[in-house]
Write a protein that holds these residues in place. Structure first.
Motif, short mmCIF file in Angstrom:
data_model
loop_
_atom_site.label_atom_id
_atom_site.label_comp_id
_atom_site.label_asym_id
_atom_site.label_seq_id
_atom_site.Cartn_x
_atom_site.Cartn_y
_atom_site.Cartn_z
N GLY B 401 8.19 3.73 -14.16
CA GLY B 401 9.22 4.28 -13.29
C GLY B 401 8.68 5.38 -12.41
N PHE B 402 7.85 6.22 -12.98
CA PHE B 402 7.25 7.32 -12.25
C PHE B 402 6.39 6.80 -11.11
CE2 PHE B 402 5.80 11.44 -11.41
CZ PHE B 402 4.44 11.41 -11.27
N ASP B 403 5.70 5.72 -11.38
CA ASP B 403 4.83 5.10 -10.41
C ASP B 403 5.61 4.76 -9.13
OD1 ASP B 403 2.45 4.25 -9.59
OD2 ASP B 403 2.46 2.36 -10.69
N VAL B 404 6.75 4.14 -9.32
CA VAL B 404 7.56 3.74 -8.17
C VAL B 404 8.06 4.97 -7.45
CG1 VAL B 404 9.55 2.45 -7.41
CG2 VAL B 404 8.32 1.73 -9.43
N ALA B 405 8.51 5.96 -8.24
CA ALA B 405 9.04 7.18 -7.64
C ALA B 405 7.99 7.88 -6.80
CB ALA B 405 9.56 8.10 -8.74
N ALA B 406 6.74 7.80 -7.24
CA ALA B 406 5.68 8.53 -6.56
C ALA B 406 5.25 7.86 -5.25
CB ALA B 406 4.48 8.67 -7.49
N MET B 407 5.62 6.60 -5.08
CA MET B 407 5.23 5.90 -3.84
C MET B 407 5.96 6.48 -2.65
SD MET B 407 5.34 1.89 -4.88
CE MET B 407 5.16 1.21 -3.24
N PRO B 408 5.27 6.76 -1.57
CA PRO B 408 5.99 7.18 -0.37
C PRO B 408 6.84 6.04 0.19
CG PRO B 408 3.65 6.92 0.11
CD PRO B 408 3.82 6.71 -1.37
N ASP B 409 7.93 6.39 0.87
CA ASP B 409 8.83 5.36 1.39
C ASP B 409 8.14 4.43 2.38
OD1 ASP B 409 10.85 6.20 -0.14
OD2 ASP B 409 12.17 6.89 1.48
N SER B 410 7.12 4.96 3.04
CA SER B 410 6.47 4.14 4.06
C SER B 410 5.53 3.11 3.45
CB SER B 410 5.68 5.04 5.00
OG SER B 410 4.71 5.74 4.23
N GLU B 411 5.21 3.28 2.18
CA GLU B 411 4.21 2.40 1.57
C GLU B 411 4.74 0.97 1.45
OE1 GLU B 411 2.07 4.29 -1.59
OE2 GLU B 411 1.45 2.35 -2.43
N THR B 412 3.82 0.04 1.74
CA THR B 412 4.21 -1.37 1.70
C THR B 412 4.29 -1.86 0.27
OG1 THR B 412 3.10 -1.70 3.79
CG2 THR B 412 3.61 -3.67 2.50
N VAL B 413 5.38 -2.46 -0.08
CA VAL B 413 5.54 -3.03 -1.41
C VAL B 413 5.09 -4.49 -1.38
CG1 VAL B 413 7.19 -3.72 -3.17
CG2 VAL B 413 7.36 -1.47 -2.12
N CYS B 414 5.64 -5.23 -0.42
CA CYS B 414 5.30 -6.65 -0.30
C CYS B 414 4.35 -6.82 0.87
CB CYS B 414 6.56 -7.48 -0.10
SG CYS B 414 6.21 -9.22 0.14
#
Lengths: 117, 801
Positions: B401-414
């Motif tokens: 969960g922390f991992d996802v939270a730490a991702m910046p919004d601009s980061e590409t998921v897909c």
């Protein structure tokens, strides 16, 4: 309780299989010692729920699950995780010297539970 | 209405049409596809071959979609000519269709290297659904397969064939596997991994000829070596299908040349995808094709403006358990510096290439878990000077969960569809989504290669107001796959230990739910030849006794069929006295239970008893309860006592998904209650009824009739068939009564007693293999699994209190 160090030499590290616990009695205090691979953890060997032997629990990462009813305790803090009740077990410092696991039997500590309660 | 004709019903073309429909739904659209299937996810063909997905599952647009959108779909028609002046296309069926705008998305074709007789039967390429079907038909155990080409596609095909049972050899022309994506060291790590999966890898070898008389029998290499093969797959690269571009008089190099607006040299003809060449690059991966499609959709609908400026290509090898990721420029030019980490025994190799403090390229083998972070640095051109000490190893994160939270919004998921974390969160809020299915439909995230599915799910879980788990039931949050998937994974990836499964497919920790389940699964899949890890077992299975509420244990020796002897009874009595057993209890299963035993006394008690374990503490074969049958009973018509003892003897010491209780009765009076047992034998005049799925516990259920047979031997075999079928197919902790209800007795019969002879034999053979290895657990009194298995540790020094 005295906070003086009282490191007790327990036994050779290899007597603790990886990710398993073993019981030891130190001057009347029942303790469970776990081999976590990169270190050892020692906690009071008695589940606050119904006294289950925590040494016999399955290790899940850095937690142990009581074999009787599945209560789960963090081996680093002693706190019950995933439980609605604010309970904990005493944890004891450990170290390994010359391949011998040692427990500081006077160094037992419990996290403060008042806040949670 | 403007007529828009799309040639090529693949991912790139149809994705572009989707964008066109969003911008200008007023086109009259016709799509030509030379395959007979609607648009499907070509990237996942290797997952189909590897048995992870079915052909149906990879469909992207079903027929309904085309109908809904009013699209004229022409499948199985290949466009063979374009007249740019008359604005017509001609199909191989002779049809001529006029267009106002033409979109060429013809993709690419496999390159066939100069190999003699490459057209023999049994030589395949691996490019489309037809290829996948043909390979699935021919692949199987005992089939020798040769894959020519050790690139991304070749390796995925090789692994797929191997999963299907083939013995596979990969022949690669150069000295590094996936040399376009990996440096030589990375290639060596990958070679080792492929070899560990059981594949033969030949490097720097050129295939010169396919051998065989009509049908392929082997291949010959330049050095004269011949390799047997029943099946050859050529995966030596792809070439853009640019012929129609040439026929239309467009400028064509390797592909059809397009500018940043995706325009060709003709104002009304456009090209997208693998057949297009943009700034001298022909792309072969999905992400760039979709980016191109968006730009082209704008251009074609009169919204010319957005430009396509090229894509940083990232490739990921889709083989379960073999992480390979590569992106950007991986060449070590003089002005670049490389930072690397190697762990040969774990098989991990990571290298990132920097220039001027910025990331230029990435090579990851063995652990691609950080690829998102690196891709973000690569795409954004982030200055990494301050991060130099932590480039390859981020601070460990406690939970996902922390991992996802730490991702910046601009980061590409897909990466495939180019969907950022911010876009997903926005969509979740805006549309009130709660399921992965909705998320996929709205954002398209995770519908490409699927490797970001977990990440998407984590985001959904964190953000969605009423998150709903997908209906697939996963074993446990620690290892989020269904029981069936895990069984396939364990088998195909040759995983033999619980920790291995958790490390590769789980959270590395496991818990009291998944660890025993995985332990059982490994034991069952490998017929006892797994790596036993007692830490993954419940305490009962570590010390082979049943833990009681005070931490003591109970001991139940095996008394087959409930038949004992004065000698045994005396020994039991002596043991009870000698060890101050607190209670001696006759159990409901015609056995004797010694309660209140200390762990440390267990081995001594077992030795004094001299009887085997009754497995009363475990998910395994409990007992066969019997009546006195024909020996004494005046009503008995079958020798149920002997039959029961024989059944118990055959199955004892084996483990099952949940406890297995059996019964054998000599007449329909059913004194030993066989009709409420997991497996029951019911004697009647001249025959046996074999019944399964009975229960008399929390649930009461009358067993279903499996079969009626004449001889005791047949009855025992029927029981064994069902027993092994249950072992292999039930979920862990699923009793036979739930299993039989879930499966349906008709199917159970069809798969066991009514199965074709070879299938029945296979079931019995696997049971036989397990039995050959199974032994009385109580023999660990002589050879403990671990020296301190039963002991209370004695401290080396006294404690002064």
């Amino acid at each position: 309780m005295t906070r003086e160090n009282n490191w007790i030499r327990i036994t050779k590290a290899e007597n603790f299989p990886l990710r398993e616990g073993r019981p030891v009695s130190l001057g009347g205090v029942e303790i469970a010692i776990f081999n976590l691979g990169d270190r050892f953890a020692a906690i009071e060997n008695k589940c606050p729920h119904q006294g289950g032997p925590l040494c016999d629990g399955i290790v899940a990462g850095t937690a142990v699950v009581c074999p009787l009813h599945g209560w789960r305790f963090d081996l680093d803090t002693g706190a019950a995780t995933r439980a609605s009740l604010p309970v904990c077990v005493t944890i004891f410092p450990t170290r390994v010297e010359d391949g011998i696991v040692q427990v500081n039997v006077n160094g037992g500590s419990r996290i403060e539970m008042e806040d949670a309660a | 209405m403007q007529r828009l004709v799309l040639v090529g019903n693949g991912m790139a073309g149809v994705a572009c049409i989707e964008q066109v429909l969003k911008l200008a739904p007023s086109f009259d659209i016709t799509i030509f596809g030379d395959e007979t299937h609607t648009n499907y996810n070509r990237i996942l063909l290797s997952s189909v071959l590897a048995g992870e997905k079915s052909l149906d599952e990879i469909t992207l647009h079903p027929l309904d979609w085309y109908v809904d959108k009013g699209i004229t779909l022409r499948l199985g028609v290949r466009i063979v000519d374009v007249d740019a002046d008359a604005k017509t296309v001609t199909g191989d069926d002779g049809s001529v269709v006029e267009f106002d705008k033409l979109l060429l998305a013809t993709g690419s074709s496999p390159v066939i290297p100069p190999i003699a007789h490459a057209s023999k039967t049994g030589v395949f390429t691996f490019r489309n659904m037809g290829d996948a079907r043909a390979l699935l038909e021919r692949a199987g155990p005992g089939v020798n397969a040769v894959v020519i080409g050790g690139g991304l596609l070749g390796l995925e095909a090789a692994r797929g064939l191997q999963v299907q049972g083939c013995a596979v050899t990969v022949i690669h022309l150069v000295d590094t596997l996936m040399e376009r994506q990996l440096d030589p060291t990375g290639g060596t790590y990958l070679t080792r991994k492929m070899e560990r999966l059981g594949m033969r890898v030949l490097l720097s070898r050129r295939t010169t000829a396919v051998l065989g008389n009509g049908h392929v029998q082997g291949v010959e290499l330049a050095d004269g070596e011949q390799i047997d093969a029943d099946l050859v797959v050529i995966a030596a690269g792809i070439r853009p299908n640019a012929d129609l571009g040439r026929k239309a008089g467009l400028i064509v190099n390797r592909g059809i040349v397009v500018n940043d607006y995706m325009e060709t040299s003709h104002p009304d003809i456009f090209a997208v995808g693998e057949c297009a060449e943009h700034r001298n690059v022909c792309y072969g991966l999905v992400a760039p094709l979709l980016e191109q499609g968006k730009v082209l959709a704008a251009t074609i609908t009169g919204n010319r403006g957005p430009v396509y400026e090229g894509t940083v290509e990232a490739s990921k090898l889709k083989i379960m358990g073999v992480d390979v990721f590569s992106a950007g420029d991986i060449n070590e030019a003089a002005e670049n510096e490389s930072v690397r980490h190697e762990d040969p025994s774990l098989g991990i190799y990571k290298k990132i290439i920097l220039a001027g403090g910025k990331l230029k390229g990435i090579v990851l083998v063995g652990d691609a878990s950080e690829s998102h972070r690196y891709m973000d640095w690569l795409r954004t051109g982030a200055d990494l000077t301050a991060k130099r000490k932590h480039l390859l190893f981020p601070d460990p994160v406690e939970d996902v969960g922390f991992d996802v939270a730490a991702m910046p919004d601009s980061e590409t998921v897909c990466g495939c569809l180019g969907v950022s974390k911010g876009a997903i969160i926005e969509a979740i809020h805006a549309q009130g989504m709660n399921t992965m299915a909705q998320l996929k439909q709205v954002t398209r995230a995770s519908t490409g290669c699927g490797s970001c599915t977990n990440l998407c799910e984590q985001l959904l879980r964190a953000v969605a107001p009423r998150f709903e788990e997908e209906t697939k039931s996963t074993l446990c949050a620690c290892v989020p796959f269904s029981y069936e998937q895990l069984r396939d994974i364990v088998l195909s990836q040759k995983l033999k230990s619980v920790q291995e499964v958790l490390n590769i497919y789980g959270n590395r920790k496991g818990c009291e739910v998944c660890k025993p389940a995985l332990s059982y699964m490994l034991d069952m899949v490998w017929c006892g030849e797994h790596e036993e890890d007692r830490s993954a077992r419940f305490i009962n299975d570590r010390v082979h006794a049943n833990i009681q509420r005070d931490g003591s244990f109970s001991v139940v020796p095996r008394i087959r069929g409930g038949v004992t002897s004065p000698g045994e009874l005396r020994r039991i009595a002596d043991v009870a006295e000698k060890y101050s057993v607190r209670m001696v209890k006759i159990t409901g299963s015609q056995r004797i239970d010694l309660l209140g035993v200390k762990k440390a006394d267990l081995p001594k008690i077992w030795a004094d008893l001299g009887m085997p374990s009754g497995q009363a503490y475990t998910k395994g074969v409990r007992m066969v309860k019997t009546c006195v049958g024909t020996d004494f009973c005046r009503f008995g018509v079958q020798d149920s006592t002997s039959a029961g003892i024989e059944l118990e003897r055959r199955l004892e010491n084996l483990y099952t998904p949940h406890k297995t209780k059996m019964g054998a009765v000599g007449c329909p009076r059913n004194c030993a209650e066989a009709t409420v047992k997991d497996i029951g034998l019911i004697g009647q005049e001249g025959s046996w009824q074999v019944v399964v799925g009975g229960a008399a516990g929390k649930k009461v259920r009358k067993a279903d009739l499996l079969i009626t047979v004449e001889s005791t031997a047949q009855a025992l075999e029927a029981a064994e068939l069902f027993f092994q079928y249950y072992r292999e197919n039930a979920n862990y902790l699923e009793r036979t009564y739930d299993f039989v209800e879930r499966t349906g007795i008709e199917k159970v019969r069809k798969d066991t007693v009514y199965a074709p002879e070879p299938d029945r034999k296979k079931l019995l053979d696997r049971l036989e293999r397990s039995k050959a290895i199974a032994k009385d657990a109580w023999l660990e009194r002589e050879t403990p699994f671990h020296p301190t298995q039963f002991t209370q540790i004695e401290p080396m020094e006294k404690v002064l209190v």
